[in-house]
Design a protein around this motif. Sequence first.
Motif, PDB file in Angstrom:
ATOM      1  N   UNK A  41       0.850  -1.194   0.000  1.00  0.00           N
ATOM      2  CA  UNK A  41       0.000   0.000   0.000  1.00  0.00           C
ATOM      3  C   UNK A  41       0.885   1.243   0.000  1.00  0.00           C
ATOM      4  N   UNK A  56      -0.133  -6.713  -7.840  1.00  0.00           N
ATOM      5  CA  UNK A  56      -1.396  -7.289  -7.402  1.00  0.00           C
ATOM      6  C   UNK A  56      -1.211  -8.741  -6.945  1.00  0.00           C
ATOM      7  N   UNK A  89       0.775  -9.027  -3.648  1.00  0.00           N
ATOM      8  CA  UNK A  89       0.012  -8.703  -2.445  1.00  0.00           C
ATOM      9  C   UNK A  89      -0.605  -9.950  -1.828  1.00  0.00           C
ATOM     10  N   UNK A  90      -0.884 -10.953  -2.684  1.00  0.00           N
ATOM     11  CA  UNK A  90      -1.586 -12.138  -2.191  1.00  0.00           C
ATOM     12  C   UNK A  90      -0.735 -12.983  -1.245  1.00  0.00           C
ATOM     13  N   UNK A 111      -3.964  -8.520   5.255  1.00  0.00           N
ATOM     14  CA  UNK A 111      -3.891  -7.402   6.194  1.00  0.00           C
ATOM     15  C   UNK A 111      -5.240  -7.213   6.872  1.00  0.00           C
ATOM     16  N   UNK A 149     -13.447 -11.737  -2.665  1.00  0.00           N
ATOM     17  CA  UNK A 149     -12.136 -11.712  -3.338  1.00  0.00           C
ATOM     18  C   UNK A 149     -11.788 -13.077  -3.924  1.00  0.00           C
ATOM     19  N   UNK A 160     -13.671 -13.559  -7.148  1.00  0.00           N
ATOM     20  CA  UNK A 160     -13.125 -12.762  -8.255  1.00  0.00           C
ATOM     21  C   UNK A 160     -11.838 -13.394  -8.776  1.00  0.00           C
ATOM     22  N   UNK A 161     -11.033 -13.921  -7.854  1.00  0.00           N
ATOM     23  CA  UNK A 161      -9.791 -14.577  -8.285  1.00  0.00           C
ATOM     24  C   UNK A 161     -10.082 -15.863  -9.051  1.00  0.00           C
ATOM     25  N   UNK A 213     -10.391 -16.033 -12.785  1.00  0.00           N
ATOM     26  CA  UNK A 213      -9.195 -16.031 -13.632  1.00  0.00           C
ATOM     27  C   UNK A 213      -8.696 -17.441 -13.904  1.00  0.00           C
ATOM     28  N   UNK A 273      -8.075 -16.002   1.489  1.00  0.00           N
ATOM     29  CA  UNK A 273      -7.133 -16.015   0.366  1.00  0.00           C
ATOM     30  C   UNK A 273      -5.867 -16.805   0.695  1.00  0.00           C
ATOM     31  N   UNK A 313      -6.771  -7.474  -0.863  1.00  0.00           N
ATOM     32  CA  UNK A 313      -7.419  -8.746  -1.203  1.00  0.00           C
ATOM     33  C   UNK A 313      -7.157  -9.124  -2.665  1.00  0.00           C
ATOM     34  N   UNK A 353      -7.663  -7.430  -5.455  1.00  0.00           N
ATOM     35  CA  UNK A 353      -8.608  -7.017  -6.500  1.00  0.00           C
ATOM     36  C   UNK A 353      -7.955  -5.992  -7.428  1.00  0.00           C
ATOM     37  N   UNK A 384     -12.321  -3.947 -10.597  1.00  0.00           N
ATOM     38  CA  UNK A 384     -13.119  -4.778  -9.672  1.00  0.00           C
ATOM     39  C   UNK A 384     -13.489  -3.977  -8.435  1.00  0.00           C
TER      40      UNK A 384
END
Lengths: 266, 228
Positions: free
Chosen positions: A54, A84, A87-88, A92, A112, A115-116, A119, A174, B132, B134, B138
């Motif tokens: 972040x 992106x 981050x996985x 946090x 989340x 949405x993943x 893919x 996740x 997360x 996104x 999204x």
Amino acid sequence: MIMPILEVEHICKSFHQTEVLKDITFSLEKGQAVSIIGSSGSGKTTLLRCLNFLETPDQGIIRVNSETLFDANDPSTRIESAIRKKRLHFGLVFQSFHLFPQYTALENTMLATELLAKERPDYKAKKKDIHEEIRAQAEALLAQMGLENRMDNYPHQLSGGQCQRVAIARALALKPDILCFDEPTSALDPELTGEVLRVIRNLADGNTTMVIVTHEMAFARDVANHIIFMDDGVIVEQGAPSQIFGHPAEERTRQFLKGYMGTGHF
Amino acid sequence: MGQISEQLPIVVESLNIGFLQTLKLFFVTLTGSFPLGLVIAFGSMSRFRPLSYLTKLIVWIIRGTPLMIQLLIIYYFPGLVLHNPIWGSGEAGRFLAASVSFIFNYACYFSEIYRGGIQSVPIGQEEAGLVLGMTKPQIFFKITLLQMIKRIVPPMSNEIITLVKDTSLARIIALQEIIWAGQAFMKGSHGISGAIWPLFFTAVYYLIFNGILTMLLGRLEKKLDYFR
């Protein structure tokens, strides 16, 4: 010698002229919990935000499982689209939860992951199975958080402690390598901190790798395998809880811990 | 009064046709300006300075001048000054020019409401989405958008109701909407002339339609009450 899961080397971060992090170096082994303590403004939160991409450090290296996720001197590690996925590796949990208000506890936990899943190359073919799997996983996580009766509630219908437990479930969904907590109980009423701390303690007992920024000293001492004391952007002292709380080597650490004596947080 | 009751069916039939054109302009304007407003809002929030300055300049011009002038310029400028009448002739051409004017004008007002709505969603929502994993789209469509909509329903309701009445400005380029239809009875139409009451009577149409809209928008607001 166990390979560390997380290696942070020489992280520096300034906002305008203010140096917030000055040469931060530490590492963490898989299944261990490190607790970062220190007064407000010491840079703890900024450090967590750097780990979660972040904030972008000005200097330094972040490695997870020996893979260099970030190197300030290597521009190829700073490409926005790759960040992106990086981050996985981290989860946090925020001080003030930041649950999505328009979704129920269950939907917050599933969003989340769903949405993943879109893919995945086999998503179209196995849509229904994947959805069921994600739902079952989210339900199990919420049950683990003691929220089996709250799954269909919206955040505004939940107490602060319940919200924070949903946020923990959402982060766990996740399956991050390292779960970070940014003062997870600071926004809660005192009588609600216990339920959240209990959940984190259970995660520690289950060998979840965690970085916990907290003002709850007794909790840090009990749960963490390693304590880092930060002040004014530097790591003043780090070591086993018994050492930091029992025999702090540095005067600054002693002064800081003295401030917590008799406040009920210790 | 006896005369009015004889004229009423003829007038109502004519006003209905005019009001249909009013409604058409109203819905076309909303359909175009809802998404265009979002594009303009993103333009003015862009971190690419030239784009944000250009967008703000356009919004300033459109909001800073009367819609009636914009209608006149958009309709007459291509034909009378550039000698290139792009709108075509007749009612279809006038409707096209009016639609373009209204869509641009309302998109600019909507863009500012959208911008306020987007910026009022706490930054923590976006950060939660980012950690997360996104993507930015999204985060916007799955998280920010509905929270923004909830916040902008009251100011948007205001604009939408204003639009119903603003469509009457298209009378200035002789679009045959309800005011035009009402006015026609003054000069003479369908065997009635010198009658002012049909023009006054158009107000009833606006009033009833706005009553229905107010009710629907109120319902939408209630529907979004399920979260905070």
